[in-house]
Design a protein around this motif. Structure first.
Motif, PDB file in Angstrom:
ATOM      1  N   LEU A 105       0.721  -0.963  -0.249  1.00 42.61           N
ATOM      2  CA  LEU A 105       0.102  -0.229  -0.053  1.00 42.61           C
ATOM      3  C   LEU A 105       0.921   1.006   0.044  1.00 42.61           C
ATOM      4  O   LEU A 105       0.970   2.370  -0.832  1.00 42.61           O
ATOM      5  CB  LEU A 105      -0.390  -0.205   0.932  1.00 42.61           C
ATOM      6  N   LEU A 106       2.231   1.512   0.910  1.00 45.05           N
ATOM      7  CA  LEU A 106       2.754   2.399   0.907  1.00 45.05           C
ATOM      8  C   LEU A 106       3.127   3.149  -0.352  1.00 45.05           C
ATOM      9  O   LEU A 106       3.644   3.926  -0.568  1.00 45.05           O
ATOM     10  CB  LEU A 106       3.812   2.347   1.999  1.00 45.05           C
ATOM     11  N   ARG A 107       3.522   1.431  -1.148  1.00 44.19           N
ATOM     12  CA  ARG A 107       4.779   2.107  -2.568  1.00 44.19           C
ATOM     13  C   ARG A 107       3.451   2.446  -2.877  1.00 44.19           C
ATOM     14  O   ARG A 107       4.282   3.115  -4.429  1.00 44.19           O
ATOM     15  CB  ARG A 107       5.228   0.522  -3.477  1.00 44.19           C
ATOM     16  N   LYS A 108       2.556   2.043  -3.347  1.00 39.64           N
ATOM     17  CA  LYS A 108       1.611   2.164  -4.554  1.00 39.64           C
ATOM     18  C   LYS A 108       1.086   4.008  -3.848  1.00 39.64           C
ATOM     19  O   LYS A 108       0.524   4.522  -4.936  1.00 39.64           O
ATOM     20  CB  LYS A 108      -0.248   1.213  -4.322  1.00 39.64           C
ATOM     21  N   LYS A 109       0.587   4.542  -2.874  1.00 39.65           N
ATOM     22  CA  LYS A 109       0.654   5.694  -2.569  1.00 39.65           C
ATOM     23  C   LYS A 109       1.625   6.245  -3.219  1.00 39.65           C
ATOM     24  O   LYS A 109       2.007   7.538  -3.043  1.00 39.65           O
ATOM     25  CB  LYS A 109       0.651   5.712  -0.835  1.00 39.65           C
ATOM     26  N   ARG A 110       3.032   6.216  -1.883  1.00 39.32           N
ATOM     27  CA  ARG A 110       3.961   7.017  -3.105  1.00 39.32           C
ATOM     28  C   ARG A 110       4.367   7.043  -4.533  1.00 39.32           C
ATOM     29  O   ARG A 110       4.294   8.292  -4.154  1.00 39.32           O
ATOM     30  CB  ARG A 110       5.599   6.705  -2.643  1.00 39.32           C
ATOM     31  N   HIS A 111       3.633   5.601  -4.635  1.00 39.96           N
ATOM     32  CA  HIS A 111       3.594   6.041  -6.763  1.00 39.96           C
ATOM     33  C   HIS A 111       2.889   7.262  -6.845  1.00 39.96           C
ATOM     34  O   HIS A 111       2.591   7.969  -7.755  1.00 39.96           O
ATOM     35  CB  HIS A 111       3.667   4.588  -7.226  1.00 39.96           C
ATOM     36  N   ALA A 112       1.795   6.751  -6.558  1.00 42.77           N
ATOM     37  CA  ALA A 112       0.884   8.034  -6.607  1.00 42.77           C
ATOM     38  C   ALA A 112       0.753   9.905  -6.056  1.00 42.77           C
ATOM     39  O   ALA A 112       0.739  10.275  -7.320  1.00 42.77           O
ATOM     40  CB  ALA A 112      -0.880   7.861  -6.265  1.00 42.77           C
ATOM     41  N   ALA A 113       1.636   9.471  -5.695  1.00 46.93           N
ATOM     42  CA  ALA A 113       1.822  11.137  -5.150  1.00 46.93           C
ATOM     43  C   ALA A 113       3.305  11.595  -5.822  1.00 46.93           C
ATOM     44  O   ALA A 113       3.485  12.335  -6.409  1.00 46.93           O
ATOM     45  CB  ALA A 113       2.482  10.964  -3.751  1.00 46.93           C
ATOM     46  N   HIS A 114       3.798  10.475  -6.350  1.00 45.02           N
ATOM     47  CA  HIS A 114       5.309  11.274  -7.512  1.00 45.02           C
ATOM     48  C   HIS A 114       4.931  10.940  -8.475  1.00 45.02           C
ATOM     49  O   HIS A 114       4.980  11.898  -9.112  1.00 45.02           O
ATOM     50  CB  HIS A 114       6.193  10.476  -7.392  1.00 45.02           C
ATOM     51  N   THR A 115       4.150  10.734  -9.357  1.00 49.36           N
ATOM     52  CA  THR A 115       3.530  10.484 -10.407  1.00 49.36           C
ATOM     53  C   THR A 115       2.470  10.845 -10.770  1.00 49.36           C
ATOM     54  O   THR A 115       1.435  10.818 -11.783  1.00 49.36           O
ATOM     55  CB  THR A 115       4.086   9.273 -11.109  1.00 49.36           C
ATOM     56  N   GLY A 116       1.141  10.651 -10.054  1.00 47.41           N
ATOM     57  CA  GLY A 116       0.083  10.833 -10.592  1.00 47.41           C
ATOM     58  C   GLY A 116      -1.133   9.473 -10.894  1.00 47.41           C
ATOM     59  O   GLY A 116      -1.848   9.109 -10.615  1.00 47.41           O
TER      60      GLY A 116
END
Length: 306
Positions: free
Chosen positions: A284-295
């Motif tokens: 979940l945290l990897r998905k969240k970070r990826h969304a925050a950085h890339t959209g």
């Protein structure tokens, strides 16, 4: 460093800083010998050459193979940007001008590399915590036994023939997954005019959860409806939407173009957790970070575990 590489602008700024902060080559050599762990690099430079050429030769060597010299390059940037006392320059002829030039060069380098250094620290901290979670999972037999039980339950649900019961059973399974990873889960609840499949809490953020197990891909309408539920909650609320068979490209694109409020999971993500290939929190945290950085709200699990 961004993507573990120093940008071209930062390379120029590093060279200019090294040329400016030490007027005499002996002082520069002493600084480099203490800042670069690979002493052979410093010794191999032609110290009879002009100072600017010496600096260019060193920096070009380090940046020409950043995979090999990343540690030295990072430490050198850190040491240069840590310089705050320029009194050694002020004592020289034209010292005020020399000191001002050095301060400006160091400040320019600092502005270019500090965001990258902070990002690198964040990545290192995330990786450290990921390894801790993996080790915790490996060493905790009770958790692994529970995952085996949950995996068996999932297989039984998948083999069932009643689609409606399958959806309810999946909700109950996910509640137990959240509980296993100490996420303070909330069971299915109903607000006025809306149904929420559940929720959980992680690192200061409340997550609403929705799960669907239908034949086709989840499209824009379902994602819009769930996103509106999330956006009606407090600001520190995000949503996790689990669709066992995935999401339509137009639905993903529609919710990846603005500030993301939901994160998407599919059946492959759930299987990776149940098969102990990744723990749920890390996923979940990897998905969240990826969304925050890339959209992009739909990072696939194979992109995380490869």
């Amino acid at each position: 460093m961004a993507a573990k590489r120093l940008s071209p602008a930062a390379i120029v700024a590093l060279k200019e800083s090294l040329c400016s902060v030490y007027w005499y080559k002996a002082d520069l050599r002493s600084f480099l010998s203490n800042s670069v762990s690979n002493k052979a690099l410093v010794s191999s430079l032609n110290w009879e050459n002009y100072k600017r050429q010496i600096v260019a030769d060193l920096v070009d060597t380090l940046t020409g193979n950043q995979d090999r010299y990343l540690g030295d390059l990072t430490k050198l940037c850190y040491e240069v940007t840590s310089i705050s006392n320029f009194s050694h320059l002020e004592q020289l002829d034209g010292g005020q001008q020399k000191a001002r030039r050095a301060k400006e060069a160091v400040e320019q380098l600092r502005q270019l590399v500090e965001p990258h250094q902070e990002k690198k620290k964040d990545e290192e901290e995330f990786e450290r915590r990921r390894k801790e979670r993996e080790e915790k999972l490996r060493s905790n037999r009770a958790v692994r036994e529970k995952l085996v039980e949950l995996n068996s339950r999932f297989m039984a649900i998948a083999a069932g023939t009643n689609p409606q019961n399958r959806g309810f059973d999946l909700e109950r399974l996910m509640y137990d997954v959240f509980e296993l990873f100490d996420l303070d889960p909330k069971a299915s609840f109903r607000n006025v005019g809306e149904q929420i499949d559940g929720g959980f809490f992680l690192e200061g953020t409340d997550y609403l959860f929705e799960a669907k197990w239908q034949q086709g891909l989840i499209g824009v309408e379902d994602l819009d409806a769930f996103s509106r539920k999330v956006e009606r909650k407090l600001e520190n609320t995000l949503g996790v939407f689990l669709s066992m068979n995935g999401f339509s490209p137009d639905g993903v694109a529609a919710h990846s173009s603005a500030r993301p409020s939901i994160i998407l999971m599919d059946g492959a993500d759930l299987m990776a957790v149940l098969e102990e290939r990744i723990d749920f929190v890390t996923l979940l945290l990897r998905k969240k970070r990826h969304a925050a950085h890339t959209g992009n709200i739909y990072l696939k699990v194979h992109e995380i575990t490869r």
